[in-house]
Design a protein around this motif. Structure first.
Motif, PDB file in Angstrom:
ATOM      1  N   ALA A 112       0.880  -1.548   0.721  1.00  0.00           N
ATOM      2  CA  ALA A 112      -0.528   0.326   0.142  1.00  0.00           C
ATOM      3  C   ALA A 112       1.006   1.197  -0.237  1.00  0.00           C
ATOM      4  O   ALA A 112       0.525   2.083  -0.931  1.00  0.00           O
ATOM      5  N   VAL A 113       1.730   1.075   1.032  1.00  0.00           N
ATOM      6  CA  VAL A 113       2.745   2.771   0.543  1.00  0.00           C
ATOM      7  C   VAL A 113       4.003   2.430  -1.002  1.00  0.00           C
ATOM      8  O   VAL A 113       3.715   3.558  -1.186  1.00  0.00           O
ATOM      9  N   LEU A 114       3.987   1.660  -1.344  1.00  0.00           N
ATOM     10  CA  LEU A 114       4.509   1.697  -2.457  1.00  0.00           C
ATOM     11  C   LEU A 114       3.318   2.078  -3.290  1.00  0.00           C
ATOM     12  O   LEU A 114       4.297   3.263  -4.532  1.00  0.00           O
ATOM     13  N   LEU A 115       2.613   2.004  -2.916  1.00  0.00           N
ATOM     14  CA  LEU A 115       1.530   2.416  -4.258  1.00  0.00           C
ATOM     15  C   LEU A 115       1.143   3.869  -4.121  1.00  0.00           C
ATOM     16  O   LEU A 115       0.810   4.806  -4.485  1.00  0.00           O
ATOM     17  N   VAL A 116       0.889   3.964  -2.869  1.00  0.00           N
ATOM     18  CA  VAL A 116       0.380   5.531  -2.629  1.00  0.00           C
ATOM     19  C   VAL A 116       1.382   6.125  -1.597  1.00  0.00           C
ATOM     20  O   VAL A 116       1.251   8.348  -2.193  1.00  0.00           O
ATOM     21  N   GLY A 117       2.596   6.400  -1.494  1.00  0.00           N
ATOM     22  CA  GLY A 117       3.661   7.173  -1.114  1.00  0.00           C
ATOM     23  C   GLY A 117       4.429   7.856  -1.587  1.00  0.00           C
ATOM     24  O   GLY A 117       3.568   8.719  -1.548  1.00  0.00           O
ATOM     25  N   PRO A 118       4.326   8.050  -2.706  1.00  0.00           N
ATOM     26  CA  PRO A 118       4.644   8.658  -4.474  1.00  0.00           C
ATOM     27  C   PRO A 118       3.999   9.559  -4.054  1.00  0.00           C
ATOM     28  O   PRO A 118       4.029  10.802  -4.476  1.00  0.00           O
ATOM     29  N   TYR A 119       2.321   9.497  -4.242  1.00  0.00           N
ATOM     30  CA  TYR A 119       1.250  10.739  -4.383  1.00  0.00           C
ATOM     31  C   TYR A 119       1.468  10.848  -3.793  1.00  0.00           C
ATOM     32  O   TYR A 119       1.281  12.299  -3.015  1.00  0.00           O
ATOM     33  N   ALA A 120       1.371  10.953  -2.633  1.00  0.00           N
ATOM     34  CA  ALA A 120       1.082  11.538  -0.797  1.00  0.00           C
ATOM     35  C   ALA A 120       2.039  12.130  -0.449  1.00  0.00           C
ATOM     36  O   ALA A 120       2.075  12.863  -0.206  1.00  0.00           O
ATOM     37  N   LEU A 121       3.447  11.567  -1.080  1.00  0.00           N
ATOM     38  CA  LEU A 121       4.735  13.267  -0.677  1.00  0.00           C
ATOM     39  C   LEU A 121       4.389  13.687  -1.756  1.00  0.00           C
ATOM     40  O   LEU A 121       4.962  15.285  -1.637  1.00  0.00           O
ATOM     41  N   ALA A 122       4.303  13.508  -3.057  1.00  0.00           N
ATOM     42  CA  ALA A 122       4.681  14.118  -4.107  1.00  0.00           C
ATOM     43  C   ALA A 122       3.093  15.831  -3.697  1.00  0.00           C
ATOM     44  O   ALA A 122       3.219  16.575  -4.071  1.00  0.00           O
ATOM     45  N   TYR A 123       1.676  14.582  -3.843  1.00  0.00           N
ATOM     46  CA  TYR A 123       0.880  15.999  -3.618  1.00  0.00           C
ATOM     47  C   TYR A 123       0.885  16.740  -2.171  1.00  0.00           C
ATOM     48  O   TYR A 123       0.411  17.711  -1.867  1.00  0.00           O
ATOM     49  N   GLY A 124       1.380  16.308  -0.777  1.00  0.00           N
ATOM     50  CA  GLY A 124       1.587  17.475   0.094  1.00  0.00           C
ATOM     51  C   GLY A 124       3.341  18.179  -0.171  1.00  0.00           C
ATOM     52  O   GLY A 124       2.745  19.542   0.083  1.00  0.00           O
ATOM     53  N   ALA A 125       3.152  17.646  -1.313  1.00  0.00           N
ATOM     54  CA  ALA A 125       4.814  19.011  -2.290  1.00  0.00           C
ATOM     55  C   ALA A 125       3.967  20.172  -3.069  1.00  0.00           C
ATOM     56  O   ALA A 125       3.983  20.965  -3.396  1.00  0.00           O
TER      57      ALA A 125
END
Length: 201
Positions: A112-125
């Protein structure tokens, strides 16, 4: 560009990274150093709980690196000071991937982190959101365009393989490149969503 394609976004992300290569490599080096405890724990066969705890510094560094990657993706100067704008709450949430190191069922949150993590990091930024708000945005984006989500996860996995194959040498480039591509994708998806929502009003 209207309706940007996935290959174009990946290429433009790579091009933007190249234009800011010195600062990108410097920020990548900081992130690689933060990941050193995790790498050491895995290589030495440290207890699972220690390896799981070692995911936190790496996740914290990634939240700061995502800020620099977002600036790079926008074509702005990637000031290294952005790396210091880390998000401790999001880092703790993403470090749940460490469960994969201490529990048989941990592969589920790790995936789940592999799928959501990049977008969560990018969205936050990209949207300047932190903590749960950034994670929520990442979940929404990952669910909105599953094909893009899987492609981004595949790019991240390939980056991991490249780091392993280079004995860690490419670690300074892999994470910034993946996060810059993620920022490009995130900006494109947010523009599309905003357009749809604007037309629905």
């Amino acid at each position: 560009m209207d309706n940007p394609t996935l290959p174009w976004l990946a290429w433009s992300g790579a091009t933007a990274t190249w234009h800011e290569l010195p600062r990108t490599l410097a920020a990548g080096a900081v992130t690689a150093l933060a990941a050193a405890p995790l790498a050491a724990a895995l290589l030495t066969g440290a207890p699972g709980w220690l390896a799981a705890a070692a995911t936190l510094p790496a996740a914290l560094a990634l939240t700061g690196l995502a800020r620099l990657a977002a600036a790079t993706a926008r074509g702005e100067t990637a000031h290294l000071a952005l790396v210091r704008r880390a998000d401790p709450v999001l880092a703790v949430l993403l470090s749940a991937a460490g469960l994969a190191l201490i529990a048989p069922w941990g592969a589920v949150p790790a995936a789940a982190v592999l799928l959501v993590g990049p977008y969560a990091l990018a969205y936050g930024a990209v949207r300047d959101r932190r903590g749960l708000a950034a994670l929520r945005g990442g979940v929404i984006l990952a669910a909105y365009r599953p094909a893009w989500t899987l492609t981004l996860a595949a790019i991240a996995v390939l980056g991991g393989f490249a780091v392993a194959a280079s004995a860690g040498v490419l670690a300074v480039l892999a994470a910034p490149l993946v996060l810059t591509i993620a920022a490009r994708q995130t900006a494109a998806l947010l523009d599309e969503i905003d357009t749809i929502q604007g037309g629905a009003r």
